[in-house]
Scaffold this motif. Structure first.
Motif, PDB file in Angstrom:
ATOM      1  N   LEU A  42      93.882  -1.674 147.024  1.00  0.00           N
ATOM      2  CA  LEU A  42      94.084  -0.508 148.255  1.00  0.00           C
ATOM      3  C   LEU A  42      95.436   0.176 147.160  1.00  0.00           C
ATOM      4  CD1 LEU A  42      95.056  -0.072 150.914  1.00  0.00           C
ATOM      5  CD2 LEU A  42      97.259  -1.287 150.714  1.00  0.00           C
ATOM      6  N   VAL A  43      95.327   1.124 147.281  1.00  0.00           N
ATOM      7  CA  VAL A  43      95.004   2.299 146.484  1.00  0.00           C
ATOM      8  C   VAL A  43      96.738   3.935 147.400  1.00  0.00           C
ATOM      9  CG1 VAL A  43      94.802   4.467 144.887  1.00  0.00           C
ATOM     10  CG2 VAL A  43      93.475   2.205 144.997  1.00  0.00           C
ATOM     11  N   SER A  44      97.114   3.996 147.227  1.00  0.00           N
ATOM     12  CA  SER A  44      97.959   4.636 146.752  1.00  0.00           C
ATOM     13  C   SER A  44      98.621   5.638 146.013  1.00  0.00           C
ATOM     14  CB  SER A  44      99.658   3.924 147.486  1.00  0.00           C
ATOM     15  OG  SER A  44     100.184   2.550 148.985  1.00  0.00           O
ATOM     16  N   LEU A  45      98.789   7.221 146.610  1.00  0.00           N
ATOM     17  CA  LEU A  45      99.364   8.443 145.925  1.00  0.00           C
ATOM     18  C   LEU A  45     100.688   8.177 145.132  1.00  0.00           C
ATOM     19  CD1 LEU A  45      97.859  11.603 147.432  1.00  0.00           C
ATOM     20  CD2 LEU A  45      97.108  10.050 145.643  1.00  0.00           C
ATOM     21  N   ALA A  46     100.507   7.607 144.051  1.00  0.00           N
ATOM     22  CA  ALA A  46     102.536   7.634 143.723  1.00  0.00           C
ATOM     23  C   ALA A  46     102.793   9.325 143.388  1.00  0.00           C
ATOM     24  CB  ALA A  46     101.928   6.748 142.428  1.00  0.00           C
ATOM     25  N   TRP A  47     102.755  10.286 144.077  1.00  0.00           N
ATOM     26  CA  TRP A  47     102.950  11.356 143.594  1.00  0.00           C
ATOM     27  C   TRP A  47     104.590  11.702 144.134  1.00  0.00           C
ATOM     28  CZ3 TRP A  47     104.628  15.168 147.164  1.00  0.00           C
ATOM     29  CH2 TRP A  47     105.482  16.409 146.130  1.00  0.00           C
ATOM     30  N   LEU A  63      86.824   9.513 140.961  1.00  0.00           N
ATOM     31  CA  LEU A  63      86.918   8.369 140.333  1.00  0.00           C
ATOM     32  C   LEU A  63      85.834   7.659 139.736  1.00  0.00           C
ATOM     33  CD1 LEU A  63      88.215   6.039 143.206  1.00  0.00           C
ATOM     34  CD2 LEU A  63      89.566   7.804 141.943  1.00  0.00           C
ATOM     35  N   THR A  64      85.889   7.538 138.377  1.00  0.00           N
ATOM     36  CA  THR A  64      85.127   6.585 137.330  1.00  0.00           C
ATOM     37  C   THR A  64      85.636   5.011 137.487  1.00  0.00           C
ATOM     38  OG1 THR A  64      86.756   7.182 135.787  1.00  0.00           O
ATOM     39  CG2 THR A  64      84.787   9.395 136.076  1.00  0.00           C
ATOM     40  N   GLY A  65      84.821   4.510 137.016  1.00  0.00           N
ATOM     41  CA  GLY A  65      85.216   3.113 137.180  1.00  0.00           C
ATOM     42  C   GLY A  65      85.047   2.271 138.624  1.00  0.00           C
ATOM     43  N   ALA A  66      85.458   3.735 139.846  1.00  0.00           N
ATOM     44  CA  ALA A  66      85.097   2.831 141.039  1.00  0.00           C
ATOM     45  C   ALA A  66      84.442   3.646 142.347  1.00  0.00           C
ATOM     46  CB  ALA A  66      86.671   2.331 141.405  1.00  0.00           C
ATOM     47  N   GLU A  67      84.118   2.681 143.397  1.00  0.00           N
ATOM     48  CA  GLU A  67      83.742   4.122 144.496  1.00  0.00           C
ATOM     49  C   GLU A  67      84.660   3.614 145.648  1.00  0.00           C
ATOM     50  OE1 GLU A  67      80.436   0.719 146.086  1.00  0.00           O
ATOM     51  OE2 GLU A  67      80.314   2.284 144.505  1.00  0.00           O
ATOM     52  N   ILE A  68      85.239   3.835 146.369  1.00  0.00           N
ATOM     53  CA  ILE A  68      85.545   4.173 147.869  1.00  0.00           C
ATOM     54  C   ILE A  68      84.819   3.592 148.146  1.00  0.00           C
ATOM     55  CG2 ILE A  68      86.691   5.547 150.170  1.00  0.00           C
ATOM     56  CD1 ILE A  68      87.682   6.805 146.602  1.00  0.00           C
ATOM     57  N   GLY A  82      86.699  10.492 152.320  1.00  0.00           N
ATOM     58  CA  GLY A  82      86.228   9.913 150.897  1.00  0.00           C
ATOM     59  C   GLY A  82      85.209   9.106 151.008  1.00  0.00           C
ATOM     60  N   SER A  83      83.998   9.438 149.823  1.00  0.00           N
ATOM     61  CA  SER A  83      82.575   9.011 150.276  1.00  0.00           C
ATOM     62  C   SER A  83      82.361   8.613 148.793  1.00  0.00           C
ATOM     63  CB  SER A  83      81.566   9.786 150.439  1.00  0.00           C
ATOM     64  OG  SER A  83      80.908  10.722 149.738  1.00  0.00           O
ATOM     65  N   GLY A  84      81.664   7.176 148.120  1.00  0.00           N
ATOM     66  CA  GLY A  84      81.487   7.508 146.563  1.00  0.00           C
ATOM     67  C   GLY A  84      82.333   7.807 145.802  1.00  0.00           C
ATOM     68  N   ALA A  85      82.621   7.997 144.797  1.00  0.00           N
ATOM     69  CA  ALA A  85      83.381   8.182 144.123  1.00  0.00           C
ATOM     70  C   ALA A  85      84.307   9.534 144.269  1.00  0.00           C
ATOM     71  CB  ALA A  85      83.662   7.918 142.649  1.00  0.00           C
ATOM     72  N   ALA A  86      84.870  10.068 145.477  1.00  0.00           N
ATOM     73  CA  ALA A  86      85.452  11.555 145.659  1.00  0.00           C
ATOM     74  C   ALA A  86      86.396  11.353 146.528  1.00  0.00           C
ATOM     75  CB  ALA A  86      84.529  11.981 145.387  1.00  0.00           C
ATOM     76  N   ARG A 113      86.501  -0.634 145.682  1.00  0.00           N
ATOM     77  CA  ARG A 113      85.591  -1.517 144.842  1.00  0.00           C
ATOM     78  C   ARG A 113      86.179  -0.626 143.233  1.00  0.00           C
ATOM     79  NH1 ARG A 113      81.342  -2.208 147.635  1.00  0.00           N
ATOM     80  NH2 ARG A 113      82.387  -3.375 148.535  1.00  0.00           N
ATOM     81  N   THR A 114      86.342  -1.911 142.156  1.00  0.00           N
ATOM     82  CA  THR A 114      86.361  -1.755 141.193  1.00  0.00           C
ATOM     83  C   THR A 114      84.879  -1.645 140.742  1.00  0.00           C
ATOM     84  OG1 THR A 114      87.369  -3.367 140.405  1.00  0.00           O
ATOM     85  CG2 THR A 114      88.948  -1.462 140.637  1.00  0.00           C
ATOM     86  N   HIS A 115      84.833  -0.911 139.683  1.00  0.00           N
ATOM     87  CA  HIS A 115      82.653  -1.743 138.953  1.00  0.00           C
ATOM     88  C   HIS A 115      83.067  -2.473 137.340  1.00  0.00           C
ATOM     89  CE1 HIS A 115      81.358   3.033 140.656  1.00  0.00           C
ATOM     90  NE2 HIS A 115      81.504   1.778 141.249  1.00  0.00           N
ATOM     91  N   ALA A 116      82.380  -3.959 137.193  1.00  0.00           N
ATOM     92  CA  ALA A 116      83.478  -5.014 136.658  1.00  0.00           C
ATOM     93  C   ALA A 116      83.001  -4.225 135.088  1.00  0.00           C
ATOM     94  CB  ALA A 116      81.952  -5.830 136.572  1.00  0.00           C
ATOM     95  N   GLY A 117      84.183  -4.400 134.659  1.00  0.00           N
ATOM     96  CA  GLY A 117      83.565  -3.780 132.961  1.00  0.00           C
ATOM     97  C   GLY A 117      84.295  -2.704 132.785  1.00  0.00           C
ATOM     98  N   GLN A 118      84.321  -1.967 133.542  1.00  0.00           N
ATOM     99  CA  GLN A 118      84.819  -0.072 133.494  1.00  0.00           C
ATOM    100  C   GLN A 118      86.127  -0.118 134.329  1.00  0.00           C
ATOM    101  OE1 GLN A 118      82.050   2.420 135.548  1.00  0.00           O
ATOM    102  NE2 GLN A 118      80.549   1.221 134.972  1.00  0.00           N
ATOM    103  N   ALA A 119      87.195   0.708 133.100  1.00  0.00           N
ATOM    104  CA  ALA A 119      88.565   0.552 132.925  1.00  0.00           C
ATOM    105  C   ALA A 119      88.741   1.943 134.626  1.00  0.00           C
ATOM    106  CB  ALA A 119      88.778   1.272 132.410  1.00  0.00           C
ATOM    107  N   LEU A 120      89.879   1.944 135.879  1.00  0.00           N
ATOM    108  CA  LEU A 120      89.704   3.025 136.264  1.00  0.00           C
ATOM    109  C   LEU A 120      90.162   4.084 136.201  1.00  0.00           C
ATOM    110  CD1 LEU A 120      89.696   3.529 139.205  1.00  0.00           C
ATOM    111  CD2 LEU A 120      91.675   3.244 139.516  1.00  0.00           C
ATOM    112  N   GLY A 121      89.504   5.493 136.038  1.00  0.00           N
ATOM    113  CA  GLY A 121      89.558   6.569 135.578  1.00  0.00           C
ATOM    114  C   GLY A 121      89.877   7.464 136.887  1.00  0.00           C
ATOM    115  N   VAL A 122      90.050   8.351 137.313  1.00  0.00           N
ATOM    116  CA  VAL A 122      90.736  10.078 138.179  1.00  0.00           C
ATOM    117  C   VAL A 122      91.045  10.883 137.221  1.00  0.00           C
ATOM    118  CG1 VAL A 122      92.790   9.439 138.143  1.00  0.00           C
ATOM    119  CG2 VAL A 122      91.785  10.508 140.390  1.00  0.00           C
ATOM    120  N   SER A 123      90.316  12.229 137.915  1.00  0.00           N
ATOM    121  CA  SER A 123      90.582  13.552 137.544  1.00  0.00           C
ATOM    122  C   SER A 123      90.505  13.704 138.607  1.00  0.00           C
ATOM    123  CB  SER A 123      89.086  13.841 136.932  1.00  0.00           C
ATOM    124  OG  SER A 123      87.812  14.001 137.486  1.00  0.00           O
TER     125      SER A 123
END
Length: 160
Positions: A42-47, A63-68, A82-86, A113-123
């Motif tokens: 579960l993701v929250s914005l920490a702004w 997102l990289t390393g995860a999908e919505i 939200g769909s895919g990684a956006a 849902r995180t992808h196994a073996g990948q770090a979560l990134g965001v841009s």
């Protein structure tokens, strides 16, 4: 006399082989662990606003390393997609802007849902503004620190 020498030699060779095998197994590396299975969070914005007048008006994240998996909740007066990684969200009216007194509206927004073996990134970016100043908008670049995550199998129940 020769027979006992041969027997002793056979015992010594067997002991040496046993010692050698135990050293070899200690030096051998354990098999690599399989990658962790994908997990949901579960993701929250920490702004956090810079001051009491700053507000959050919209955001667009990739997102990289995860999908919505799903959008769990929307701040009042917002549209969240939200769909895919956006994922993107924006306030439909000025009264929907999120300021310092309503930061809890940014909690538990979406499930990933995180992808196994990948770090979560965001841009992406956030658009902020200042109350009572139409020209006070600014863009903030998204970073992984913007996302607050906690393990969750599904979206929490709607408060009501």
């Amino acid at each position: 006399m020769r027979i006992w020498r041969l027997s002793l030699l056979a015992v010594l060779l067997a002991a040496t082989a046993a010692c050698h095998d135990s050293k070899g197994s200690k030096e051998a590396k354990p098999p690599p662990k399989p990658p962790a299975p994908p997990s949901t969070e579960l993701v929250s914005l920490a702004w956090k606003p810079a001051d009491a007048n700053q507000n959050l008006q919209s955001f667009e994240l990739q997102l990289t390393g995860a999908e919505i998996v799903s959008v769990c909740r929307k701040p009042p007066g917002w549209i969240l997609e939200g769909s895919g990684a956006a994922i993107k969200g924006y306030a439909t009216v000025g009264a929907g802007f999120v300021g310092a007194e309503h930061l809890d509206d940014l909690e538990g927004l979406f499930l990933i849902r995180t992808h196994a073996g990948q770090a979560l990134g965001v841009s992406g970016k956030l658009l902020t503004g200042v109350y009572a100043d139409d020209g006070g908008q600014s863009e903030i670049a998204a970073t992984p620190a913007l996302l607050s995550r906690q393990p969750a199998a599904q979206c929490p129940p709607v408060k009501g």
